[in-house]
Enzyme design. Structure first.
Site, PDB file in Angstrom:
ATOM      1  N   HIS A 137       0.835  -1.195   0.000  1.00 37.54           N
ATOM      2  CA  HIS A 137       0.000   0.000   0.000  1.00 37.54           C
ATOM      3  C   HIS A 137       0.873   1.249   0.000  1.00 37.54           C
ATOM      4  CE1 HIS A 137      -4.077   1.809   1.053  1.00 37.54           C
ATOM      5  NE2 HIS A 137      -4.318   0.938   0.103  1.00 37.54           N
ATOM      6  N   ASP A 168      -9.555  11.417  -4.879  1.00 36.91           N
ATOM      7  CA  ASP A 168      -8.429  11.196  -3.983  1.00 36.91           C
ATOM      8  C   ASP A 168      -7.729  12.527  -3.749  1.00 36.91           C
ATOM      9  OD1 ASP A 168      -6.034   9.845  -2.718  1.00 36.91           O
ATOM     10  OD2 ASP A 168      -7.062   8.075  -3.502  1.00 36.91           O
ATOM     11  N   ASP A 306     -16.287   2.467  -2.641  1.00 35.60           N
ATOM     12  CA  ASP A 306     -15.958   1.734  -3.857  1.00 35.60           C
ATOM     13  C   ASP A 306     -16.526   0.319  -3.878  1.00 35.60           C
ATOM     14  OD1 ASP A 306     -14.155   1.536  -1.767  1.00 35.60           O
ATOM     15  OD2 ASP A 306     -12.434   1.081  -2.997  1.00 35.60           O
ATOM     16  N   HIS A 358     -12.129   8.360  -1.910  1.00 32.78           N
ATOM     17  CA  HIS A 358     -10.967   7.572  -1.502  1.00 32.78           C
ATOM     18  C   HIS A 358      -9.923   8.435  -0.787  1.00 32.78           C
ATOM     19  CE1 HIS A 358      -7.604   4.599  -2.346  1.00 32.78           C
ATOM     20  NE2 HIS A 358      -8.555   3.833  -1.867  1.00 32.78           N
ATOM     21  N   GLU A 386       2.652   0.662   4.465  1.00 34.73           N
ATOM     22  CA  GLU A 386       2.109   2.008   4.258  1.00 34.73           C
ATOM     23  C   GLU A 386       3.223   3.051   4.306  1.00 34.73           C
ATOM     24  OE1 GLU A 386      -1.068   2.539   3.690  1.00 34.73           O
ATOM     25  OE2 GLU A 386      -2.143   0.822   4.520  1.00 34.73           O
TER      26      GLU A 386
END
Length: 452
Positions: A137, A168, A306, A358, A386
């Site tokens: 991610h 986003d 989503d 998002h 992350e």
């Protein structure tokens, strides 16, 4: 009297000095796509793209074709595309498999590679032995000395290819030190690992053959950090950025996220697409509210999730997720109804046509802004690899564009003034209500919150 907590723990973070004139915030997926294609076309030395996936659809094909065109025009160009190993070898959730045909993007990468005179390496990064328990991610593209940071992946909806888009955040920073730091991390900690293989070439091993290498790889990632020359660190009152990375419990990125909330003095604004805060974040938000900090949370409406499927369409188990998150939000709102009434807590639901939401990240007072792909949920805090860019802006040089970005987000939101504005589980479509009731009965909803 307002409670003041010392910020020395954040001030001591190593950071890279920034020039405010070389930081830009884009406000739409369409602008992001246009900028990305333009930068790829004009790249001179390197292109490193790190994304959850590069999808076999029209927008994904356009990006991959642009990479091949750039390589053909400048053969010495250093190009690497990094995607999640597991995600690249399966089809879309809910997609029917065709007999004898691979549904994954990896097969497409190989077809494109075999039909091209140029080579664009696509690397699969296996963060865990199973996709359920951890994916790549990591976010951020580096094109020459430009860092393009967004939580968006590369496909039609993220790049607004047709009529629908997934909104986003999009940040551009022209800075050689930051760009070098991010590329060095990719080379040192990802591409050099024995668990990592190219997906654009046939003959890569199966996941089960790589399990020992993947476990070793994950252990090494827990120690991995971004590095940059210490002599280039900024002084305390200078605009700066700190790249952060983390995987697993109590990692450095998680700690900084919690410290940001803990050190807030006036205002916290948080964006998350899936309302499912880890306990550590919930505790810090509760403490912030008690000491008088104003908290804004911007989350997608369930219809902007989503995974949302309209009730009139065939039911799929995955389509219950948006309702699961809304039920969580309702419980949170109910427990904080007093804070909502006083205006100390403001909950905003984002919804714009049939588009999806998002956005991730935080604004703390007017001093810090966190750009991240981290969903601020238990999965992000425990399972996935992350990263984030923490911007420290003590002189408020970036405030005009940060406030413009926030205003553009809020224009499509409605505010929750009472928890009863949100539906109860019994008000959901019958299939959803039945499933959530069963999950709650056997406490599987708790497991779902941790891995989804």
């Amino acid at each position: 009297m307002r409670f003041l907590r010392p910020r020395s723990n954040l001030d001591q973070l190593p950071a890279i000095a920034l020039d405010a004139g070389k930081v830009r915030t884009l406000l739409s997926a369409a602008a992001y796509k246009q900028e990305l294609l333009q930068q790829i076309a004009h790249a001179k030395n390197r292109i490193y793209l790190c994304s959850l996936y590069l999808q076999n659809d029209e927008a994904g094909a356009e990006i991959l074709a642009a990479l091949h065109a750039a390589k053909a025009a400048r053969p010495a160009l250093d190009i690497a595309v990094l995607v999640d190993w597991h995600r690249a070898q399966r089809g879309l959730i809910g997609e029917k498999k065709q007999a004898g045909v691979s549904a994954g993007n990896a097969a497409w990468y190989q077809r494109v590679s075999s039909n091209s005179a140029t080579q664009v390496p696509v690397y699969g990064i296996p963060v865990q032995t199973s996709e359920l328990f951890g994916v790549l991610h990591l976010k951020g593209f580096v094109i020459d000395d430009l860092v393009i940071y967004s939580g968006a992946s590369l496909n039609n909806v993220y790049l607004h290819q047709f009529d629908k888009y997934r909104h986003d955040r999009y940040l551009l920073i022209q800075n050689a030190v930051l760009a070098n730091s991010m590329v060095d991390f990719i080379r040192q900690h990802l591409l050099s690992a024995s668990a990592v293989h190219r997906l654009d070439k046939p003959g890569y091993p199966a996941t089960k053959q790589l399990r020992p290498e993947i476990r070793s790889f994950r252990a090494s990632l827990k120690k991995a950090r971004y590095h940059f020359p210490s002599g280039l660190e900024r002084h305390a009152q200078q605009l700066s950025v700190t790249p952060l990375v983390g995987v697993g419990k109590n990692n450095p990125l998680n700690r900084v996220i919690c410290q940001l909330i803990a050190n807030s003095q006036q205002r916290i604004c948080i964006c998350t697409p899936y309302f499912n805060f880890p306990l550590a974040i919930t505790r810090e938000i509760n403490r912030a509210l008690k000491r008088g900090v104003k908290v804004d949370v911007i989350v997608g409406d369930k219809t902007a999730n989503d995974f949302y499927i309209p009730p009139q369409e065939p039911f799929k188990v995955i389509s219950a997720l948006p309702y699961l998150y809304e039920a969580n939000l309702r419980r949170f709102a109910k427990s904080h109804q007093k804070d909502i009434y006083t205006g100390r807590l403001r909950l905003h639901l984002w919804r714009e046509g049939g588009n999806s939401y998002h956005l991730k990240g935080m604004w703390i007072d007017e001093d810090y802004a966190l750009m991240t792909g981290n969903n601020l949920n238990p999965r992000a805090f425990r399972l996935d690899l992350e990263n984030a860019l923490l911007i420290h802006d003590p002189q408020h040089e970036l405030q005009p564009q940060l406030q413009q970005e926030l205003a553009s987000i809020l224009q499509h939101t409605s505010q929750i003034h009472d928890y009863q504005q949100l539906e109860k589980i019994r008000d959901y479509p019958a299939n959803v209500s039945k499933l959530l009731g069963r999950l709650s009965t056997v406490r599987l909803d708790r497991l779902a919150y941790r891995v989804l």
